[in-house]
Design an enzyme around this catalytic site. Structure first.
Site, short mmCIF file in Angstrom:
data_model
loop_
_atom_site.label_atom_id
_atom_site.label_comp_id
_atom_site.label_asym_id
_atom_site.label_seq_id
_atom_site.Cartn_x
_atom_site.Cartn_y
_atom_site.Cartn_z
N ASN A 205 29.55 45.25 41.45
CA ASN A 205 28.30 45.01 42.19
C ASN A 205 27.24 46.01 41.73
O ASN A 205 27.51 46.87 40.91
CB ASN A 205 28.55 45.08 43.70
CG ASN A 205 29.07 46.45 44.10
OD1 ASN A 205 28.38 47.46 44.00
ND2 ASN A 205 30.32 46.49 44.53
N ASP A 274 35.27 43.51 48.12
CA ASP A 274 36.18 42.99 49.14
C ASP A 274 37.35 42.22 48.53
O ASP A 274 38.40 42.06 49.15
CB ASP A 274 35.41 42.07 50.11
CG ASP A 274 34.49 42.88 51.02
OD1 ASP A 274 34.90 43.98 51.43
OD2 ASP A 274 33.37 42.42 51.29
N LYS A 284 42.85 39.99 26.41
CA LYS A 284 41.59 39.25 26.60
C LYS A 284 41.86 37.76 26.77
O LYS A 284 42.58 37.15 25.96
CB LYS A 284 40.68 39.49 25.39
CG LYS A 284 39.31 38.91 25.60
CD LYS A 284 38.43 39.07 24.37
CE LYS A 284 37.23 38.15 24.52
NZ LYS A 284 36.59 37.87 23.26
N ASP A 303 40.55 47.30 53.26
CA ASP A 303 39.32 47.90 53.78
C ASP A 303 39.62 49.39 53.98
O ASP A 303 40.36 49.77 54.90
CB ASP A 303 38.92 47.22 55.10
CG ASP A 303 37.57 47.72 55.58
OD1 ASP A 303 37.30 48.93 55.48
OD2 ASP A 303 36.77 46.88 56.05
N ILE A 304 39.07 50.20 53.11
CA ILE A 304 39.45 51.63 53.11
C ILE A 304 39.01 52.31 54.41
O ILE A 304 39.78 53.03 55.05
CB ILE A 304 38.82 52.35 51.89
CG1 ILE A 304 39.25 51.63 50.60
CG2 ILE A 304 39.21 53.82 51.87
CD1 ILE A 304 38.57 52.13 49.34
N LYS A 341 35.63 48.85 62.29
CA LYS A 341 36.11 49.82 61.30
C LYS A 341 36.71 51.07 61.94
O LYS A 341 37.26 51.92 61.25
CB LYS A 341 34.97 50.23 60.38
CG LYS A 341 34.23 49.08 59.73
CD LYS A 341 34.53 48.96 58.27
CE LYS A 341 33.82 47.77 57.67
NZ LYS A 341 34.15 47.56 56.27
#
Ligand code: CTP
Length: 400
Positions: A205, A274, A284, A303-304, A341
């Protein structure tokens, strides 16, 4: 130990206020070393600043018998460089990386925090080029600015451009010199994670890592023992922080998990993917001749932050700070993420602001009912705010 401030004075009429600033610094107990541009010496004499600081003032690049590499040595001991007044020309030269006089060279070689108090004519202040230069200094180097006030200027016009008052600059300098996190262990995660599809392709990202790096820099300057667990970014590790590189979400989970138990504070700014490819290939992947479509199956990453929330549920430490990156309804999402969380603090911000730009408009919420909108702030300023909140939670200092 007595803080050591380098006071840079560049050539504007506001240079006369530098004498008062120098006096305030000395009164505060700081050791002050003054560096002036040649133009500044036309507005105020080095003798004035020499007398107030009790140290010889440096002006010239060459011919000083004191040191062979003065521009490096002057900055090596200093905790903070304060430039007041900072003229448009000085800011432009610094933004361009120039070192064409002693003060510019000292600035370029300086590795610590820089606080500048711009002073100039309104038209120069409002010129987009000046803005661009300040943005570059703030986003690339984390400079902080004490914004000029509005009023009658030396050129006879009225408008913004008048240097902030010395008292205001002192307050900003004091904030940058505080050591309220001394003795605390802080872990910061930053940047994106990279999830490999094969050895040459990946999913990631656009996180730049700047928020996390700003927090690591500020925490380290404020005296904390900082570990920075970072995905791949193109930023230098902040001075004093310990860098632990982590590529994928699983790497990051491991790196954070191993260290979490000994931390007082964990700040998760990382944009953790995620999902990751279910079957990453170790060679490859080739396309088939008639292949028109390819499906890459993804599986959930841990999810840390939520994992830490569970692991430390009910404990006062580590203080868990998370971020919520949203495209709408930031406050509601931040409040909901506090619960899901198990975090103590969530900093919500808009994706539009968080990626790329230097300014964020954040909403900070915590488990004690705090709901605070920051207004537009730089990432550096937001970092300071978050750390002050954390310091207050740990009984370190009153919030500022
Ligand atoms: N986070 C994490 N591990 C993940 C995803 C996110 O630790 N796998 C952390 C981030 O570092 C951040 C917080 O959780 O501190 C919120 O991240 P965000 O991407 O806003 O939320 P998500 O949990 O991914 O929720 P969604 O994308 O569904 O809004």
């Amino acid at each position: 130990m007595q803080p050591f401030v380098l006071l840079g004075v560049t050539g504007g009429i506001a240079a006369y206020k530098s004498a008062e600033l120098c006096r305030l610094f000395v009164k505060e107990g700081y050791a002050v070393q003054v560096v002036m541009s040649r133009a500044a010496t036309r507005f105020i004499t080095p003798l004035t600043l020499e007398t107030l600081s009790g140290r010889p003032v440096h002006v010239r690049m060459f011919g000083s018998p004191r040191s062979r590499v003065e521009h490096v040595e002057l900055g090596a001991q200093a905790n903070l460089l304060v430039v007041a007044p900072a003229t448009a020309d000085y800011l432009a030269r610094c933004a361009a990386g120039r070192a064409n006089d002693l003060i510019a060279a000292v600035t370029l070689a300086f590795k610590g925090k820089v606080l500048a108090a711009p002073a100039m004519n309104t038209n120069m202040w409002e010129n987009p080029v000046t803005r661009r230069n300040m943005d570059a200094l703030s986003s690339l180097l984390g400079w902080q600015f004490v914004q000029p006030g509005s009023g009658e200027l030396a050129c006879g016009s009225t408008g913004p451009g008048r240097m902030a008052e010395p008292g205001e600059i002192l307050v900003a300098a004091k904030q940058l010199l505080r050591r309220d996190l001394e003795g605390l262990k802080i872990l910061v995660s930053a940047g994106p994670t990279v999830e490999d599809i094969d050895p040459v392709r990946f999913i990631s990202n656009r996180s730049s890592g700047r928020m996390g790096y700003a927090i690591a820099e500020a925490a380290s300057r404020r005296g904390a023992d900082v570990t920075l667990v970072s995905g791949p970014v193109s930023l230098p590790c902040p001075q004093g922080a310990r860098l632990v590189p982590a590529r994928s979400a699983l790497d990051m989970e491991r790196a954070v998990g191993e260290r979490a138990g000994s931390c007082d504070v964990i700040v998760m700014t990382a944009a953790v993917a995620d999902f990751r490819p279910a079957e990453p290939s170790d060679h490859k992947l080739k396309k088939g001749k008639a292949e028109e479509e390819r499906v890459v199956r993804l599986v959930r990453n841990p999810d840390i932050l939520a994992g830490l929330g569970k692991r430390f549920a009910g404990a006062r430490r580590p203080v868990l700070v998370g971020f919520a990156l949203e495209t709408e309804d930031v406050e509601a999402a931040a409040v909901s993420k506090l619960k899901t969380k198990g975090a103590h603090v969530i900093v919500g911000n808009l994706a539009r602001d968080a990626f790329g730009g230097d300014r964020n408009e954040a909403v900070i919420v915590d488990d004690a009912g705090l709901r605070e909108s920051t207004g537009p702030v730089t990432k550096s300023a937001l970092a300071e705010l978050i750390l002050s909140l954390v310091a207050a939670r740990l009984g370190r200092a009153a919030r500022e």
